[in-house]
Design a protein around this motif. Structure first.
Motif, PDB file in Angstrom:
ATOM      1  N   LEU A   1       1.641   9.509  -9.333  1.00  0.00           N
ATOM      2  CA  LEU A   1       1.858   8.345 -10.192  1.00  0.00           C
ATOM      3  C   LEU A   1       0.570   7.557 -10.373  1.00  0.00           C
ATOM      4  CD1 LEU A   1       5.273   6.931  -8.881  1.00  0.00           C
ATOM      5  CD2 LEU A   1       4.865   8.407 -10.859  1.00  0.00           C
ATOM      6  N   SER A   2       0.422   6.943 -11.542  1.00  0.00           N
ATOM      7  CA  SER A   2      -0.712   6.054 -11.792  1.00  0.00           C
ATOM      8  C   SER A   2      -0.186   4.637 -11.990  1.00  0.00           C
ATOM      9  CB  SER A   2      -1.496   6.512 -13.026  1.00  0.00           C
ATOM     10  OG  SER A   2      -0.661   6.538 -14.166  1.00  0.00           O
ATOM     11  N   PHE A   3      -0.978   3.667 -11.530  1.00  0.00           N
ATOM     12  CA  PHE A   3      -0.599   2.249 -11.623  1.00  0.00           C
ATOM     13  C   PHE A   3      -1.764   1.513 -12.272  1.00  0.00           C
ATOM     14  CE2 PHE A   3       1.747   4.101  -8.168  1.00  0.00           C
ATOM     15  CZ  PHE A   3       3.027   3.568  -8.278  1.00  0.00           C
ATOM     16  N   CYS A   4      -1.513   0.931 -13.450  1.00  0.00           N
ATOM     17  CA  CYS A   4      -2.613   0.322 -14.183  1.00  0.00           C
ATOM     18  C   CYS A   4      -2.254  -1.042 -14.766  1.00  0.00           C
ATOM     19  CB  CYS A   4      -3.076   1.260 -15.311  1.00  0.00           C
ATOM     20  SG  CYS A   4      -1.733   1.841 -16.371  1.00  0.00           S
ATOM     21  N   GLY A   5      -1.089  -1.575 -14.382  1.00  0.00           N
ATOM     22  CA  GLY A   5      -0.689  -2.885 -14.890  1.00  0.00           C
ATOM     23  C   GLY A   5      -0.565  -3.882 -13.762  1.00  0.00           C
ATOM     24  N   SER A   6       0.596  -4.508 -13.684  1.00  0.00           N
ATOM     25  CA  SER A   6       0.843  -5.471 -12.612  1.00  0.00           C
ATOM     26  C   SER A   6       0.887  -4.750 -11.271  1.00  0.00           C
ATOM     27  CB  SER A   6       2.182  -6.184 -12.853  1.00  0.00           C
ATOM     28  OG  SER A   6       2.534  -6.978 -11.731  1.00  0.00           O
ATOM     29  N   ASN A   7       0.441  -5.417 -10.221  1.00  0.00           N
ATOM     30  CA  ASN A   7       0.478  -4.817  -8.893  1.00  0.00           C
ATOM     31  C   ASN A   7       1.372  -5.611  -7.934  1.00  0.00           C
ATOM     32  OD1 ASN A   7      -1.114  -7.080  -8.548  1.00  0.00           O
ATOM     33  ND2 ASN A   7      -2.475  -6.084  -7.069  1.00  0.00           N
ATOM     34  N   LYS A   8       2.256  -6.436  -8.486  1.00  0.00           N
ATOM     35  CA  LYS A   8       3.138  -7.254  -7.654  1.00  0.00           C
ATOM     36  C   LYS A   8       4.474  -6.540  -7.428  1.00  0.00           C
ATOM     37  CE  LYS A   8       1.283 -11.802  -8.897  1.00  0.00           C
ATOM     38  NZ  LYS A   8       1.612 -13.145  -9.427  1.00  0.00           N
ATOM     39  N   ILE A   9       4.770  -6.210  -6.167  1.00  0.00           N
ATOM     40  CA  ILE A   9       6.027  -5.564  -5.800  1.00  0.00           C
ATOM     41  C   ILE A   9       7.013  -6.654  -5.391  1.00  0.00           C
ATOM     42  CG2 ILE A   9       7.154  -3.986  -4.185  1.00  0.00           C
ATOM     43  CD1 ILE A   9       4.564  -2.440  -3.988  1.00  0.00           C
ATOM     44  N   ALA A  10       8.135  -6.723  -6.079  1.00  0.00           N
ATOM     45  CA  ALA A  10       9.122  -7.784  -5.826  1.00  0.00           C
ATOM     46  C   ALA A  10       9.992  -7.439  -4.624  1.00  0.00           C
ATOM     47  CB  ALA A  10       9.977  -7.991  -7.073  1.00  0.00           C
ATOM     48  N   HIS A  11       9.346  -7.241  -3.493  1.00  0.00           N
ATOM     49  CA  HIS A  11      10.064  -6.884  -2.263  1.00  0.00           C
ATOM     50  C   HIS A  11       9.127  -7.169  -1.098  1.00  0.00           C
ATOM     51  CE1 HIS A  11      13.188  -5.125   0.099  1.00  0.00           C
ATOM     52  NE2 HIS A  11      13.738  -4.441  -0.896  1.00  0.00           N
ATOM     53  N   PHE A  12       9.647  -6.997   0.153  1.00  0.00           N
ATOM     54  CA  PHE A  12       8.771  -7.188   1.312  1.00  0.00           C
ATOM     55  C   PHE A  12       8.277  -5.850   1.868  1.00  0.00           C
ATOM     56  CE2 PHE A  12      13.133  -7.288   3.013  1.00  0.00           C
ATOM     57  CZ  PHE A  12      13.083  -6.293   3.976  1.00  0.00           C
ATOM     58  N   PHE A  13       8.672  -4.737   1.249  1.00  0.00           N
ATOM     59  CA  PHE A  13       8.089  -3.435   1.585  1.00  0.00           C
ATOM     60  C   PHE A  13       8.118  -2.569   0.336  1.00  0.00           C
ATOM     61  CE2 PHE A  13      12.510  -2.307   1.950  1.00  0.00           C
ATOM     62  CZ  PHE A  13      12.590  -0.928   1.780  1.00  0.00           C
ATOM     63  N   CYS A  14       7.507  -1.401   0.410  1.00  0.00           N
ATOM     64  CA  CYS A  14       7.357  -0.544  -0.764  1.00  0.00           C
ATOM     65  C   CYS A  14       8.615   0.285  -1.004  1.00  0.00           C
ATOM     66  CB  CYS A  14       6.141   0.360  -0.597  1.00  0.00           C
ATOM     67  SG  CYS A  14       4.585  -0.548  -0.503  1.00  0.00           S
ATOM     68  N   ASP A  15       9.660  -0.382  -1.451  1.00  0.00           N
ATOM     69  CA  ASP A  15      10.914   0.284  -1.771  1.00  0.00           C
ATOM     70  C   ASP A  15      10.766   1.032  -3.098  1.00  0.00           C
ATOM     71  OD1 ASP A  15      13.498   1.111  -1.511  1.00  0.00           O
ATOM     72  OD2 ASP A  15      14.417  -0.850  -1.837  1.00  0.00           O
ATOM     73  N   ASN A  16      11.670   1.991  -3.335  1.00  0.00           N
ATOM     74  CA  ASN A  16      11.489   2.850  -4.505  1.00  0.00           C
ATOM     75  C   ASN A  16      11.643   2.119  -5.846  1.00  0.00           C
ATOM     76  OD1 ASN A  16      14.213   2.462  -4.216  1.00  0.00           O
ATOM     77  ND2 ASN A  16      14.776   4.631  -4.275  1.00  0.00           N
ATOM     78  N   THR A  17      12.701   1.302  -5.995  1.00  0.00           N
ATOM     79  CA  THR A  17      12.957   0.675  -7.298  1.00  0.00           C
ATOM     80  C   THR A  17      11.809  -0.204  -7.778  1.00  0.00           C
ATOM     81  OG1 THR A  17      15.352   0.744  -6.941  1.00  0.00           O
ATOM     82  CG2 THR A  17      14.537  -0.802  -8.586  1.00  0.00           C
ATOM     83  N   PRO A  18      11.346  -1.208  -7.010  1.00  0.00           N
ATOM     84  CA  PRO A  18      10.239  -2.039  -7.506  1.00  0.00           C
ATOM     85  C   PRO A  18       8.929  -1.277  -7.640  1.00  0.00           C
ATOM     86  CG  PRO A  18      10.756  -2.601  -5.234  1.00  0.00           C
ATOM     87  CD  PRO A  18      11.821  -1.676  -5.691  1.00  0.00           C
ATOM     88  N   LEU A  19       8.734  -0.236  -6.818  1.00  0.00           N
ATOM     89  CA  LEU A  19       7.488   0.533  -6.887  1.00  0.00           C
ATOM     90  C   LEU A  19       7.449   1.393  -8.146  1.00  0.00           C
ATOM     91  CD1 LEU A  19       4.855   1.202  -5.398  1.00  0.00           C
ATOM     92  CD2 LEU A  19       6.077   3.041  -4.224  1.00  0.00           C
TER      93      LEU A  19
END
Length: 316
Positions: free
Chosen positions: A174-192
């Motif tokens: 996966l590539s990430f090139c926009g917002s980097n804010k995860i709406a959670h306290f860990f790297c859960d699948n849905t917000p990631l």
């Protein structure tokens, strides 16, 4: 401005190399500090409880049976499962260290779900153990020999971590090139997944189908074992024997209800229907409950703990 780290990728895209875990943005600083202290107390109590169970299973000969061997392994798994998210959460709440590197985020996501999958397999193994103990009591010792118990536990860990290896492979693509804010306290699948600028539709489908299959297949196997247990219990002639058999399984059933209920509520709904608030609450609370519900309310474990404390006091 957010403390971000970016690299310029091909086609002038800005590639994200760090994420920000938002945690609980609705809380002020004092509330976050209070929550961090509360969670730290819960975490230390949980780790101490699980470590105590492991210690007792190792040193008390009355607990060196297949059932308590599996309980000890569940306690060991719970220490790692709880630690996979709690340690970073303490940093977020107490020191406002919300950034996490991309590789650390992927590793956290992989280990969280791999440990969760291992727990499902281990719970099936424990259901099988209770089924043999109640349905075939005369052959229990011969069937559940130490070598088989060890093989079952090793298989649970290998299956859990091997089955979830697909997640790590997909995440690395996966590539990430926009917002980097995860709406959670860990790297859960849905917000990631929602942050990725890649096409994640295939990953959504694979993840949803796979998690549903893991949860439902383990649940069906567990229910099948407990149906056999129920029929065997109902055939017992004495009421005292039926009560003892039900008591033996009660803690396991409560744990199963918590684990399966929480996972079905969070991970078996389509992502657009998932409640982030519910997700956070479930992910926050249920790892702390198992040692108390499943093990520390067990009479044999409590008796062994009392003996150990009494022996220590006598030596002093």
């Amino acid at each position: 401005q957010d403390e971000l780290k970016f690299n310029m990728g091909p086609e002038n895209e800005t590639a994200v190399t760090e994420f920000i875990l938002e945690g609980f943005p609705g809380l002020d600083q004092r509330q976050q500090l209070f929550l961090s202290l509360l969670l730290l107390l819960m975490y230390l109590t949980t780790v101490t409880g699980n470590a105590t169970i492991i210690f007792l299973v190792c040193v008390d000969r009355h607990l060196q049976t297949p059932m308590y061997f599996f309980i000890g392994n569940l306690a060991f798994l719970e220490i790692w499962f709880t630690s996979s998210t709690s340690i970073k959460l303490f940093a977020i709440l107490s020191s406002d260290q919300k950034t996490i590197s991309k590789s650390s985020c992927f590793a956290q996501s992989y280990f969280y779900f791999a440990l969760g999958c291992t727990e499902f397999v281990l719970l099936v193994v424990m259901s099988f153990d209770r089924c043999v103990a109640i349905c075939q009591p005369l052959h229990y010792a011969a069937l559940m020999e130490p070598r088989l118990c060890l093989c079952l536990v090793v298989a649970a860990w290998v299956i859990g971590f091997t089955l979830l290896s697909y997640r790590l492979l997909f995440l690395l693509e996966l590539s990430f090139c926009g917002s980097n804010k995860i709406a959670h306290f860990f790297c859960d699948n849905t917000p990631l997944f929602k942050l990725s600028c890649s096409d994640t539709s295939l990953l959504w489908k694979i993840d949803s189908v796979f998690l549903s299959c893991v949860i439902m297949s383990s649940l069906c196997l567990t229910l099948a074992f407990y149906m056999c247990i129920l029929f065997s219990i109902l055939r017992l002639p004495a009421a005292s024997e039926r009560k003892k058999a039900f008591t033996t399984c009660s803690s396991h059933l409560i744990t199963l209800s918590i684990v399966y209920g929480s996972c079905i509520a969070v991970y078996m709904y389509p992502p657009e229907d998932a409640s982030l608030k519910t997700n956070k609450i479930v992910a926050l609370l249920y790892p702390f409950l198992n040692p108390f519900i499943y093990s520390l309310r067990n009479k044999a474990v409590i008796l062994a703990l009392n003996k150990s404390i009494a022996s220590t006091i006598t030596k002093l």
